[in-house]
Design an enzyme around this catalytic site. Structure first.
Site, PDB file in Angstrom:
ATOM      1  N   ASP A 102       0.804  -1.127  -0.111  1.00 37.94           N
ATOM      2  CA  ASP A 102      -0.068   0.103  -0.064  1.00 37.94           C
ATOM      3  C   ASP A 102       1.072   1.357   0.043  1.00 37.94           C
ATOM      4  OD1 ASP A 102      -2.197   1.813   0.085  1.00 37.94           O
ATOM      5  OD2 ASP A 102      -2.851   0.847   1.846  1.00 37.94           O
ATOM      6  N   ASP A 103       0.703   2.197  -1.172  1.00 42.91           N
ATOM      7  CA  ASP A 103       1.540   3.333  -1.037  1.00 42.91           C
ATOM      8  C   ASP A 103       3.044   2.867  -1.267  1.00 42.91           C
ATOM      9  OD1 ASP A 103      -0.992   4.338  -0.713  1.00 42.91           O
ATOM     10  OD2 ASP A 103      -0.239   5.682   1.142  1.00 42.91           O
ATOM     11  N   CYS A 123      -6.098   4.165  -2.846  1.00 40.84           N
ATOM     12  CA  CYS A 123      -6.597   2.943  -2.600  1.00 40.84           C
ATOM     13  C   CYS A 123      -7.653   2.098  -3.221  1.00 40.84           C
ATOM     14  CB  CYS A 123      -6.606   2.811  -1.264  1.00 40.84           C
ATOM     15  SG  CYS A 123      -5.226   3.350  -0.371  1.00 40.84           S
ATOM     16  N   ARG A 156      -7.904  -0.812  -6.097  1.00 44.55           N
ATOM     17  CA  ARG A 156      -8.022  -2.342  -5.445  1.00 44.55           C
ATOM     18  C   ARG A 156      -9.315  -2.828  -6.364  1.00 44.55           C
ATOM     19  NH1 ARG A 156      -5.230  -2.678  -0.508  1.00 44.55           N
ATOM     20  NH2 ARG A 156      -3.960  -0.973  -0.599  1.00 44.55           N
ATOM     21  N   LYS A 192      -5.623  -5.297   3.902  1.00 44.63           N
ATOM     22  CA  LYS A 192      -6.571  -4.270   3.850  1.00 44.63           C
ATOM     23  C   LYS A 192      -7.633  -4.496   2.598  1.00 44.63           C
ATOM     24  CE  LYS A 192      -6.171   0.514   2.259  1.00 44.63           C
ATOM     25  NZ  LYS A 192      -5.206   1.592   2.185  1.00 44.63           N
ATOM     26  N   HIS A 205     -10.802  -2.455   1.772  1.00 41.98           N
ATOM     27  CA  HIS A 205     -10.934  -1.061   1.327  1.00 41.98           C
ATOM     28  C   HIS A 205     -12.050  -0.930   0.202  1.00 41.98           C
ATOM     29  CE1 HIS A 205      -9.333   3.254   1.459  1.00 41.98           C
ATOM     30  NE2 HIS A 205     -10.365   3.109   1.920  1.00 41.98           N
ATOM     31  N   SER A 224      -8.271   2.026   5.182  1.00 39.45           N
ATOM     32  CA  SER A 224      -6.885   2.440   5.592  1.00 39.45           C
ATOM     33  C   SER A 224      -6.557   2.448   6.889  1.00 39.45           C
ATOM     34  CB  SER A 224      -6.506   3.713   4.755  1.00 39.45           C
ATOM     35  OG  SER A 224      -6.553   3.675   3.473  1.00 39.45           O
ATOM     36  N   HIS A 278       1.451   2.086   4.317  1.00 41.50           N
ATOM     37  CA  HIS A 278       0.543   3.341   4.141  1.00 41.50           C
ATOM     38  C   HIS A 278       0.793   3.792   5.432  1.00 41.50           C
ATOM     39  CE1 HIS A 278      -3.185   5.542   4.546  1.00 41.50           C
ATOM     40  NE2 HIS A 278      -3.532   5.233   3.204  1.00 41.50           N
ATOM     41  N   ASP A 294      -0.552  -0.576  -4.754  1.00 41.27           N
ATOM     42  CA  ASP A 294      -1.809  -0.010  -5.261  1.00 41.27           C
ATOM     43  C   ASP A 294      -1.666   1.190  -5.747  1.00 41.27           C
ATOM     44  OD1 ASP A 294      -1.127   1.055  -2.690  1.00 41.27           O
ATOM     45  OD2 ASP A 294      -3.377   1.451  -2.293  1.00 41.27           O
ATOM     46  N   ASN A 295      -0.650   2.139  -5.363  1.00 37.89           N
ATOM     47  CA  ASN A 295      -0.467   3.310  -5.865  1.00 37.89           C
ATOM     48  C   ASN A 295       1.087   3.908  -5.560  1.00 37.89           C
ATOM     49  OD1 ASN A 295      -2.775   3.890  -3.389  1.00 37.89           O
ATOM     50  ND2 ASN A 295      -0.833   5.151  -3.381  1.00 37.89           N
ATOM     51  N   LYS A 355       1.399   9.517  -5.495  1.00 36.26           N
ATOM     52  CA  LYS A 355       0.261   8.954  -5.182  1.00 36.26           C
ATOM     53  C   LYS A 355      -0.687  10.277  -5.270  1.00 36.26           C
ATOM     54  CE  LYS A 355      -2.790   7.755  -1.215  1.00 36.26           C
ATOM     55  NZ  LYS A 355      -3.000   7.057   0.164  1.00 36.26           N
TER      56      LYS A 355
HETATM   57 MG    MG Z   1      -2.697   3.135  -1.186  1.00 37.70          MG
END
Ligand code: MG
Length: 455
Positions: A20-21, A60, A64, A113, A115, A138, A204, A256-257, A277
Site C-alpha cells: 500500500d503506497d 487505494c 483495488r 486491507k 477497502h 486504511s 501506508h 496499489d499506488n 500518489k
Molecule cells: Mg494506497
C-alpha cells in the site's frame, strides 16, 4: 513454454502480494536505497520484472477495485478512497478474481486491507473469498490521525469484528498477523488450488513495524517497514518451497499506488518518475511488478511492455483453465500471459492505457507516448513532512503535453509541437474512452459505465 493449464490438470495456485503506497523505487531491484529487499530481489532473479506496469488509479479503493474486477474504476463506479462513512462497494453483479476462480475448485483468502466497502454486504466474504482477516479500510482512518478525526478502526475476521479499537501496538503486528494467516491457509489448502490475496496495510501511514525489524535499516522507519514486507514475501516463498508447491504457484508482487509524498521521510520514492500518489503522472500509477513461477516464467526476465493490474483477472482465469469468462459485460483487462511467459515478440495488449483521476480522464499512453490533457494536480509546496506529519501540497496546472517515455521517463519535456500526428492519434483514442468510461467529476457517465453497489 507450455500453454496454459489444460482443463483436466490441477490448476495452479496464485498469491498476489499487494503493498500500500509503495513507490516505483521502493524495491531493491528498482533502486531502493537505505535498506535491502532480498526476497523481492530473489523474485526478480527467479522470475519476471516489469518496468512499465500500471495501477488503474493512484488511490487505494479505486486501485483495488480495478485489480479485483479487471475493470477501470470508472466502469464500475468506485473512485477515490472509501472511508468509514461510505455506503457503497463492489456491485453484486461484478465478478472478482476470487469469484472467477471458485468454479475451478479454488480455496480463496484475503489477509490485509480490503477497502472496498466495510458493511457486511460488501465484505470480501460476499465477493468470493472463503476467508478474511484484516482492516476494512486504511490504517490511518482511526482516532490517532494527525490532521483528521475518524472513529475507531476495527479488525475483522470473516465477517466478525474481533477488535473494535485497533491500537498502535496492534498496528505493529499487522504485517506479521497477515503473513501468519496466509502461511496457515496455504498449509491447510496445499492439496487443492488456492488463491491468496495479501494486501498489506503497510507502508501506508501511519507506519508501524514489529520488534523483528524496528531500527534495523539505515533508512529509518520506512526502510524497516519495507524490510518487514520483504520478510513476509520470504515467508510465503519458504512455505511454498517446504510444501513442494513452488512449481505449482504463481507469486505476484506489486502495489496499489505510488508514494504519498507529503509524508516525506515516512513516504516511499517513485525514483525517476514524476510526482506520486494522487496524480496521473507515472509516479502515481507506475509500480514495481514482480512475478515468479519456476518452470513457467523465465528466470531473470525483464518486460518493458505496458501491462496493468486490470490484466490480472483475465490472466489468472486463463491460467486456471477458465475457458470463458463468466461475466456478460465488458471488462478492460487483457490476458498478459504471453508477456509473463517471455514469448518472443509478445506485445502489450493495450493499444492505449487510460489515466483517470476522480472520474476525469487526464492522460492516455500508447506505446512510448503519453499525452496529458489540461488538468490540475497536487504537488509538494516545499519539503515533505517528517515523523509522520504531512507537509502541504499546492495545486499545479498542466496544459496539453506530450511525453516520450522512452527518452523521458520523468515526463519533463513536452514534445507535442514536434509530433502533432501523435497528439491527434492519442486524442482519438482518448475520445473513445470518454464515450465508453465517461469523463466527469462526481457521477461517472460513460455509455458502458455500471452502477456501483449501494446499501
Ligand atoms: Mg494506497
Amino acid at each position: 513454454m507450455r500453454p496454459a493449464a489444460a482443463a483436466e490438470e490441477r490448476p495452479p495456485n496464485f498469491v498476489i502480494v499487494f503493498a500500500d503506497d509503495l513507490g516505483y523505487a521502493d524495491v531493491g531491484v528498482y533502486g531502493a536505497k537505505g535498506y535491502e529487499t532480498p526476497h523481492l530481489d530473489r523474485m526478480a532473479r527467479e522470475g519476471a520484472m516489469f518496468t512499465d506496469f500500471y495501477v488503474a488509479q493512484a488511490v487505494c479503493s479505486a486501485s483495488r477495485a480495478a485489480l479485483l474486477t479487471g475493470c477501470y474504476p470508472n466502469r464500475i463506479g468506485i473512485l477515490g478512497a472509501l472511508g468509514p462513512s461510505a455506503n457503497h462497494g463492489i456491485h453484486d453483479n461484478e465478478w472478482t478474481i476470487a469469484e472467477v476462480l471458485k468454479p475451478r475448485g479454488y480455496a480463496t483468502a484475503i489477509y490485509g486491507k480490503w477497502h472496498l466497502g466495510h458493511h457486511p454486504k460488501f465484505l470480501p466474504t460476499r465477493h468470493g473469498f472463503d476467508d478474511y482477516f484484516g482492516l476494512p479500510y486504511s490504517n490511518d482512518m482511526w482516532p490517532f490521525h494527525p490532521t483528521a478525526r475518524f472513529p475507531d478502526l476495527p479488525l475483522i475476521d470473516g465477517e466478525t469484528i474481533v477488535n473494535a479499537k485497533v491500537t498502535p501496538e496492534d498496528q505493529t503486528q499487522l504485517t506479521t498477523w497477515y503473513t501468519e494467516r496466509a502461511v496457515k491457509f496455504i498449509e491447510q489448502h496445499q492439496d487443492e488450488p488456492f488463491f491468496v490475496y495479501l494486501p498489506h496495510s503497510m507502508p501506508h501511514v501511519p507506519l508501524y513495524v514489529s520488534d523483528k525489524f524496528e531500527g534495523k535499516t539505515e533508512r529509518g522507519l520506512f526502510g524497516d517497514v519495507i524490510a518487514e514486507i520483504d520478510w513476509s514475501v520470504g515467508e510465503i516463498l519458504k512455505t511454498l518451497e517446504r510444501l513442494d508447491l513452488d512449481e505449482r504457484t504463481l507469486v505476484i508482487f506489486t502495489s496499489d499506488n505510488g508514494p504519498w509524498l507529503s509524508y516525506g521521510d515516512h513516504a516511499g520514492s517513485a525514483g525517476p518518475l514524476r510526482e506520486g500518489k494522487g496524480t496521473t503522472w507515472d509516479g502515481g500509477q507506475r509500480e514495481p511488478f514482480l512475478a515468479r513461477w519456476p518452470g513457467r516464467i523465465p528466470a531473470g526476465s525483464v518486460c518493458g511492455e505496458v501491462a496493468a493490474t486490470i490484466d490480472l483477472l483475465p490472466t489468472l482465469a486463463h491460467l486456471a483453465g477458465v475457458e470463458e469468462l463468466p461475466m456478460k459485460h465488458a471488462i478492460d483487462g487483457k490476458d498478459i500471459w504471453p508477456l509473463l511467459a517471455g514469448e518472443p515478440d509478445a506485445k502489450s495488449p493495450h493499444a492505449a492505457y487510460f489515466f483517470y483521476w476522480g472520474g476525469h480522464l487526464q492522460a492516455v499512453r500508447s506505446g512510448k507516448w503519453k499525452l496529458h490533457f489540461p488538468h490540475s494536480y497536487r504537488s509538494l509546496k516545499g519539503e515533505g513532512g517528517t515523523g509522520g506529519r504531512p507537509a502541504p501540497y499546492v495545486d499545479k496546472q498542466i496544459g496539453l503535453a506530450l511525453y516520450n517515455l522512452e527518452k523521458d521517463v520523468g515526463e519533463t519535456t513536452d514534445v507535442a509541437e514536434q509530433h502533432p500526428e501523435v497528439v491527434e492519434r492519442l486524442k482519438v483514442l482518448a475520445d473513445k474512452a470518454r464515450r465508453d468510461l465517461g469523463d466527469t467529476a462526481g457521477k461517472v457517465q460513460g455509455e458502458n459505465v455500471r452502477e456501483p453497489g449501494r446499501l
